[in-house]
Design an enzyme around this catalytic site. Structure first.
Site, PDB file in Angstrom:
ATOM      1  CE  LYS A 119      68.722  40.761  72.673  1.00 53.06           C
ATOM      2  NZ  LYS A 119      68.271  40.417  71.318  1.00 53.06           N
ATOM      3  CD  GLU A 203      69.718  43.705  79.531  1.00 48.53           C
ATOM      4  OE1 GLU A 203      70.926  43.942  79.310  1.00 48.53           O
ATOM      5  OE2 GLU A 203      69.166  42.647  79.187  1.00 48.53           O
ATOM      6  CG  HIS A 238      77.755  45.080  70.690  1.00 48.21           C
ATOM      7  ND1 HIS A 238      77.797  45.129  72.063  1.00 48.21           N
ATOM      8  CD2 HIS A 238      77.615  46.374  70.282  1.00 48.21           C
ATOM      9  CE1 HIS A 238      77.661  46.369  72.472  1.00 48.21           C
ATOM     10  NE2 HIS A 238      77.550  47.154  71.415  1.00 48.21           N
ATOM     11  NE  ARG A 300      71.941  31.625  66.075  1.00 50.64           N
ATOM     12  CZ  ARG A 300      73.122  32.035  66.496  1.00 50.64           C
ATOM     13  NH1 ARG A 300      74.126  31.156  66.566  1.00 50.64           N
ATOM     14  NH2 ARG A 300      73.339  33.277  66.866  1.00 50.64           N
TER      15      ARG A 300
END
Length: 669
Positions: A119, A203, A238, A300
């Site tokens: 990430k 973040e 999530h 994907r």
């Protein structure tokens, strides 16, 4: 230069394997399935032209073994592999191994996967490409001092994330600086244990976010396009639960800006094949002009791709195959921009318990038909059917249910109807929760965000409680199912406590838990039934019971529901609720622990040789009641408890069917 695929191996299982096979069948491509011990009789194995066993149930010893997949390609002559999603789908080493063995990998290059795998590096790449990213820190210095300083710079609340994480693992929300060290330690530990990488990023935590993603495709010429957005904001732990396309309330300008950013992201890494660029949108002040930020790219096909297919009329699996063959993109962006039609919504039907923190459930699916007609605007994507086992080894998703409408409300209504008409029994599911979510007014208004379920938990997670009326309907279903098995309402055929010149009567019992047994006094006059529960009385007329659909008239209204009846449970699937009602112990012989009410059933078809008691007799636990002959053997039916014999209407020589009620043992007063 194109290289036509002739035989495709699907390196996956369940509904995505079935989904890929269906497209290949339409395209005239032969298919190969792979399967573990647990999937030997799975639907995807049955659908494929060939199937290869690749190991034990554990995915680490089967579906995640690249060498076994490649060997299956060699022995079957498969010239291409579709990885589906999950397992090896985002494994760059597997993509390279396919290429080294001359096998076409239906997916992006290993380089593209690596570019988006971590990430932190992906965010830096997106910043360089002019794609907006969430303010934060994704540097190499991982000391506590640096991470603390960067969290202060970003400003609390912050989100700590493992760079290789996913599905909520290695993620911590921090609202106060004093909680940061423990959050860092926990995220590092989870990142290392789950992904072998303890590197973290920080973040800014968006407190009212929407999760909006863009479907992208790229070809070998370096051209990329997008096929609009999907809103995937309704999530638990999530994990996505409800997805829709297009995103509700999004302006044309915002859609264009987000689409351009997604295409830039794909072109920045020379992306080829299907991918999804995921954005987080801060909707604290509404969606209009809301800031959006790059979150990650999934290299994907996504689980929720059907909603994109429904609004564009395109088969995204076919697009994947055509691009993997070396063909250009089937449509240009200008051609795609005029495709969108209507609205589509998808829900994921899981084997899980929403009323217990959505814990996964296991068990055998008893009632479920993935091939049922979903109507002209519906679709069912499934990898299991009645009789299949949902095990501990794989994702507990049973099916995806998708519906299309000319507008959003029509799509929601169509999907609600599809969920209601898709019963699943045998194990716990989130069906009722899905219906509650689709019926929630804020969802209808388009006020969706990732905290939606938590915000509405009091209504969404309210477990249905059966009423006396429900127990009466369950009792009627027991009788209706028995009559259907007997083939009519002839009292001599049914053997259901028939009494000469009087309505048949019997008692049924249900276990409500905590030693609370509910008694239902039943009276049967052909198809007219009466149930008494305490002081309440209910009456119904049976219309039909066939293929687990029970139709009856009650209180002047014709009703229909799905009902599954066995010796231990009655499951009613009606409207917004699925009720599984436990029947009290009904074993007439050999249950030394049974001290509750006893309804004695014939263990199998047979002939009554001797009746040792009379109606009204007081008997003791273990006392012989009847002698039966079945399968050339005699069997004595003993009393399961002390009590009074009721409902006995048998004599020596009578033939009985398996499961027929022989008599009841009632409490003495």
């Amino acid at each position: 230069m194109s290289n036509r695929i002739k035989k495709l191996l699907i390196a996956n299982r369940g509904e995505i394997a079935c989904r890929v096979i269906s497209t290949c069948q339409r395209m005239g491509i032969k298919t190969v399935a792979v399967y573990s011990d647990a999937d030997a009789k799975a639907l995807h194995v049955e659908m494929a032209d060939e199937a290869v066993h690749i190991g034990p149930a554990q995915a680490t010893e089967s579906y995640l073994k690249a060498d076994k997949i490649l060997n299956a390609c060699k022995v079957t002559g498969a010239d291409a592999v579709h990885p589906g999603y999950g397992f090896l789908s985002e494994n760059p080493a597997f993509a390279e191994a396919c290429e080294e063995n001359g096998i076409i990998f239906v997916g992006p290059s290993a380089a593209s996967m690596r570019a988006m795998a971590l990430k932190g590096a992906a965010k830096q790449l997106m910043e360089d490409a002019g794609v907006p990213v969430v303010p934060g820190y994704h540097g190499e210095d991982q000391t506590l001092e640096t991470l603390t300083r960067e969290a202060e710079r970003v400003g609390y609340p912050v989100l700590i994330k493992a760079v290789a994480g996913g599905g909520g693992k290695g993620m911590r929300k921090v609202f106060d600086a004093k909680d940061l060290p423990a959050a860092i330690e926990g995220a590092r530990r989870e990142g290392k244990n789950s992904f072998g990488n303890e590197t973290l990023l920080i973040e800014k935590y968006i407190q009212k976010p929407r999760h909006i993603e863009l479907q992208v495709f790229g070809d070998s010429e370096g051209i990329a396009v997008h096929l609009f957005e999907r809103d995937c904001s309704l999530q638990r732990r999530h994990q996505k639960v409800v997805e829709e396309a297009p995103a509700p309330g999004m302006s044309v300008e915002m859609r264009g800006a987000m689409g351009d950013a997604a295409v830039r992201a794909a072109e920045a890494i020379g992306y080829q094949g299907a991918g999804t660029v995921e954005f987080i949108v801060d909707v604290a002040n509404g969606l209009d002009d809301a800031p959006f930020f790059f979150m990650e790219m999934n290299t994907r096909l996504q689980v929720e791709h059907p909603v994109t297919e429904m609004i564009t009329g395109q088969d995204l699996v076919e697009w994947q195959i055509r691009i993997a063959e070396g063909n250009p993109l089937p449509l240009s962006q200008d051609e795609i921009d005029v495709l969108t039609d209507g609205h589509a919504v998808e829900v994921r039907l899981y084997a899980e318990d929403p009323y217990n923190d959505f814990l996964p459930a296991t068990g055998r699916v008893r009632l479920f038909d993935p091939f049922a007609d979903p109507g002209p605007t519906g679709r069912i994507d499934a990898g299991v059917r009645a009789g299949d086992e949902v095990s501990i080894h794989y994702d507990p998703m049973i099916a995806k249910l998708i519906a299309w409408g000319e507008d959003r409300q029509q799509a929601i209504d169509a999907l609600r109807n599809l969920v209601q008409e898709t019963p699943v029994t045998g194990l716990k599911t989130n069906r009722d929760f899905l219906l509650a979510a689709l019926s929630e007014q804020d969802f209808a208004n388009g006020d969706v965000h990732t905290g939606f379920i938590e915000e509405h938990k009091d209504t969404l997670l309210k477990k249905p409680v059966p009423t006396n009326r429900d127990y009466a309907v369950a009792s009627f279903a027991i009788v209706a199912a028995r009559q259907a098995r007997a083939g009519g309402d002839d009292p001599w055929a049914i053997l259901d406590a028939f009494r000469m010149n009087l309505p048949a009567s019997e008692q049924l019992w249900f276990d409500k838990g905590e030693n609370d047994v509910l008694t239902v006094k039943m009276r049967e006059d052909g198809t007219h039934l009466t149930a008494e529960i305490g002081a309440a009385s209910f009456a119904a007329d049976i219309v039909s019971f066939a293929d687990n659909v029970f139709t009856y008239v009650m209180e002047g209204r014709r009703e229909r529901l799905f009902a599954e009846v066995d010796d231990k449970h009655v499951t009613l699937v009606k409207g917004e609720a699925t009720l599984t009602l436990a029947r009290h112990a009904r074993d007439g012989g050999g249950d030394d622990e049974a001290d509750g009410p006893g309804t004695i059933l014939a263990p199998m078809p047979g002939k009554i040789l001797d009746v040792k008691v009379a109606d009204g007799d007081i008997v003791e636990k273990g006392q012989p009641l009847l002698v039966m002959e079945a399968m050339k053997m005699e069997q004595t039916i003993n009393a399961p408890r002390d009590g009074k014999v009721t409902g006995l209407g048998l004599k020596a020589g009578d033939q009985v069917t398996g499961g027929a009620v022989l008599l009841n043992i009632q409490d003495t007063e």
